[in-house]
Design an enzyme around this catalytic site. Structure first.
Site, PDB file in Angstrom:
ATOM      1  N   CYS A 126       0.809  -1.259   0.038  1.00  0.00           N
ATOM      2  CA  CYS A 126      -0.069  -0.023  -0.098  1.00  0.00           C
ATOM      3  C   CYS A 126       0.901   1.288   0.007  1.00  0.00           C
ATOM      4  CB  CYS A 126      -1.042  -0.074   1.080  1.00  0.00           C
ATOM      5  SG  CYS A 126      -0.145  -0.649   2.631  1.00  0.00           S
ATOM      6  N   HIS A 254      -2.804   6.139   4.564  1.00  0.00           N
ATOM      7  CA  HIS A 254      -1.326   6.285   4.798  1.00  0.00           C
ATOM      8  C   HIS A 254      -1.065   7.663   4.495  1.00  0.00           C
ATOM      9  CE1 HIS A 254      -1.294   2.108   5.889  1.00  0.00           C
ATOM     10  NE2 HIS A 254      -0.778   1.673   4.949  1.00  0.00           N
TER      11      HIS A 254
END
Ligand code: A2P
Length: 346
Positions: A126, A254
């Site tokens: 990710c 994130h």
């Protein structure tokens, strides 16, 4: 068309189902697979109920495609078995990413690395996906020499257990003032069995510089993924990458602070233009109006957001920026479904 989703009951798997429904697959036959404990369970897909089966049963139905997000060991065991029945697997685990014969794909960057007979395709980590997408056009234009990265990673990247841990800690601390921020033994005793932490420490009102496992050299597996996967996706093994991964009590996505040294001098206006023109990237960069990317901006969005674009004044050809993406969306499920869409478009 039959499409299997292995790990359909997990955090990423359920977002894969949402993305499939939203991206034109609502009328296709979806085969959800999960561990034995979930077999027989009914889950929602595009307004109807579908029944979870075992991976073996999914293979027996010979799907054309399978999206995997059920951990590396499940992928290691089952991806080749799906491939054997002619299925093309897009795997979100770390299992196949660094194999020589397996392309590691962000469709906006390197879909051309996928050959016509490729049966296993890896979906990158990710934090790597959002960063390489943000940097891809800059690399093509100025060639990246070195990256120094600090990440602030959402707990959703660790799966449902981490979400439950944060929820339990939030509930507990709801009755405590802000200054009593440490989760002690009393709390562990009070919460009892319902508190089964995913992390070695409390994550609410805390963070830790630790993602994945520690390697003998002191770096973590999440940090090493940023090194290896960036080079593979951008197709340049000479890029120097060093990273520190932190886990933060955030849900939406994130965040990454990235320092980029290029081989060539850049023009800051052109940098902004290239970022804004990158498919799937939104430039959110207006300090005068406090505009910069945040997890609450990226949450549930398929795009990667980039801001705080500025010159590093301490050395030549070097830039700082900040990028944010929803790790369950572009960082995982969205990217996997986009790979599927690109395969079908061929
Ligand atoms: P289950 O829900 O039955 O345990 P997460 O990363 O959010 O924890 O999700 C992991 C996903 O992988 C879940 O859907 C989980 O199913 C699935 N899974 C775990 N082990 C296996 C296995 N051996 N075979 C198939 N699916 C598995």
């Amino acid at each position: 068309m039959k499409i299997a989703v292995v790990g359909a009951t997990g955090l990423v798997g359920s977002v894969m189902l949402e993305e499939l429904a939203q991206r034109g697959f609502a009328d296709q036959e979806i085969i959800p697979a999960a561990s034995p404990k979930s077999v027989g369970r009914q889950i929602d897909f595009a307004g109807r109920k579908i029944t979870v089966v075992s991976p073996e049963e999914a293979i027996a139905q010979k799907p054309a495609y399978a999206l995997f997000s059920a951990g590396a060991s499940t992928s290691r065991k089952y991806a080749p078995l799906f491939a054997q029945v002619g299925c093309t697997v897009v795997d979100n685990s770390s299992c196949w990413r660094m194999h020589d014969n397996v392309p590691l794909v962000v469709p906006e960057i390197n879909m051309d690395s996928v050959g016509p007979d490729q049966r296993i395709i890896a979906n990158p980590n990710c934090s790597t996906i959002q960063m390489v997408l943000a940097l891809s056009r800059l690399h093509w234009q100025y060639k990246i020499k070195r990256l120094v990265i600090a990440t602030y990673q959402s707990i959703t990247g660790t799966g449902i257990k981490a979400v439950r841990q944060l929820e339990a800690e939030e509930d507990y601390f709801a009755h405590h003032d802000v200054l009593s921020s440490t989760l002690g033994d009393t709390m562990r005793q009070q919460l009892g069995d319902q508190y089964q932490p995913a992390y070695p420490y409390q994550i609410f009102r805390n963070l830790f510089p630790h993602g994945g496992d520690f390697n003998p050299d002191g770096y973590t597996t999440e940090e090493q993924k940023l090194v290896d996967e960036t080079r593979k996706i951008l197709g340049d093994p000479t890029i120097q990458v060093t990273a520190t991964v932190a886990r933060v009590p955030v849900v939406g996505g994130h965040s990454e602070a990235v320092n980029i040294e290029f081989h060539k001098e850049y023009d800051l206006d052109e940098v902004r233009r290239l970022i804004a023109q990158t498919p799937g990237v939104i430039l959110a960069d207006d300090p005068d109006h406090n505009l910069y990317p945040m997890p609450i901006m990226a949450h549930n969005r398929p795009e990667v957001f980039v801001g705080r674009v500025r010159r590093d004044n301490t050395q030549p050809h070097t830039l700082n920026l900040w990028c944010v993406g929803d790790n369950l969306r572009k960082g995982a499920a969205t990217n996997a479904v986009q790979i599927l869409q690109s395969l079908i478009a061929r």
